[in-house]
Design a protein around this motif. Structure first.
Motif, short mmCIF file in Angstrom:
data_model
loop_
_atom_site.label_atom_id
_atom_site.label_comp_id
_atom_site.label_asym_id
_atom_site.label_seq_id
_atom_site.Cartn_x
_atom_site.Cartn_y
_atom_site.Cartn_z
N ALA A 1 108.71 68.70 6.89
CA ALA A 1 108.24 69.85 7.08
C ALA A 1 108.71 70.97 6.08
CB ALA A 1 107.96 69.91 8.37
N VAL A 2 109.89 71.52 6.28
CA VAL A 2 110.15 72.79 5.80
C VAL A 2 110.77 72.19 4.39
CG1 VAL A 2 112.95 73.84 5.06
CG2 VAL A 2 112.90 73.31 7.69
N LEU A 3 111.12 71.12 3.51
CA LEU A 3 110.60 70.31 2.44
C LEU A 3 109.51 70.42 2.23
CD1 LEU A 3 113.12 68.51 1.59
CD2 LEU A 3 114.14 70.32 1.21
N ARG B 1 111.26 56.81 1.85
CA ARG B 1 109.49 56.73 1.70
C ARG B 1 108.82 57.60 1.38
NH1 ARG B 1 110.75 52.15 3.56
NH2 ARG B 1 110.10 51.36 6.18
N GLU B 2 110.04 58.06 0.41
CA GLU B 2 109.27 59.37 -1.02
C GLU B 2 108.78 60.03 -0.67
OE1 GLU B 2 107.00 56.89 -3.72
OE2 GLU B 2 108.88 55.48 -4.21
N ASN C 1 105.31 60.87 -1.68
CA ASN C 1 104.94 60.93 -0.40
C ASN C 1 104.77 62.46 0.65
OD1 ASN C 1 103.70 58.78 -1.85
ND2 ASN C 1 105.61 58.03 -0.23
N ALA C 2 105.29 63.61 0.16
CA ALA C 2 105.60 64.36 1.66
C ALA C 2 104.42 65.20 2.03
CB ALA C 2 106.74 65.15 1.32
N ALA C 3 103.43 66.06 0.61
CA ALA C 3 102.54 66.26 1.33
C ALA C 3 101.16 65.55 1.88
CB ALA C 3 101.57 66.72 0.26
#
Length: 167
Positions: A26-28, A88-89, A107-109
């Motif tokens: 969430a932070v990154l 999980r990238e 994959n964060a977004a």
């Protein structure tokens, strides 16, 4: 977000690698394309759930006795969390002249946009507030903010010692 610890059946509420990993992503994600070192992410992990302590939105987690001491036990947890999220990238690790830094992964977004519970929505909102408020601080400026917590932590321990009869 309780989980059963293998063999002990002891709840690890909000303090397992998965939960800390969600907080880190969430932070990154809120900071992208910026990256942070481990020390800053450890501090952000604490501040993210205690934003009310720094005049931000109400804290996600209630105050607890000696809560500032949480900073002391978070480093290893955040390291494990980042390792899990890298599989999980969701997080990438970079090596550069500034040392080892972490950034939101490929994959964060999409992962963050799929989180819909009220708690996780509030977590993402606070992550954005935290990054906007403190993400651009220099190390010196950030240390000054964190020193407030250290001073409070010392006061908490002194009060605990007095209540136990120590001098």
């Amino acid at each position: 977000m309780d989980e059963v610890v293998a063999g002990s059946r002891k709840p690890a509420t909000f303090n397992g690698p998965l939960e800390a990993g969600l907080r880190a992503v969430a932070v990154l994600g809120a900071a992208y394309p910026r990256s942070f070192d481990l020390q800053r992410l450890v501090a952000f992990d604490y501040l993210l759930v205690h934003t009310g302590d720094i005049d931000g939105p109400s804290s996600l987690h209630p105050p607890a006795p000696l809560q500032s001491a949480e900073l002391l036990v978070r480093r290893k947890l955040v390291q494990r969390a980042l390792s899990l999220m890298m599989t999980r990238e969701l997080v990438t690790r970079e090596f550069g002249t500034e040392g080892i830094r972490y950034r939101a992964g490929e994959n964060a977004a999409p992962f963050l946009s799929s989180l819909e519970s009220d708690y996780l929505k509030a977590l993402k909102e606070r992550a954005a507030w935290l990054v906007n408020s403190l993400g651009g601080y220099s190390e010196q400026e950030f240390r000054k903010v964190m020193r407030r917590f250290f001073d409070h932590w010392v006061e908490e321990f002194q009060a605990a010692e007095r209540s136990l009869g120590a001098e």
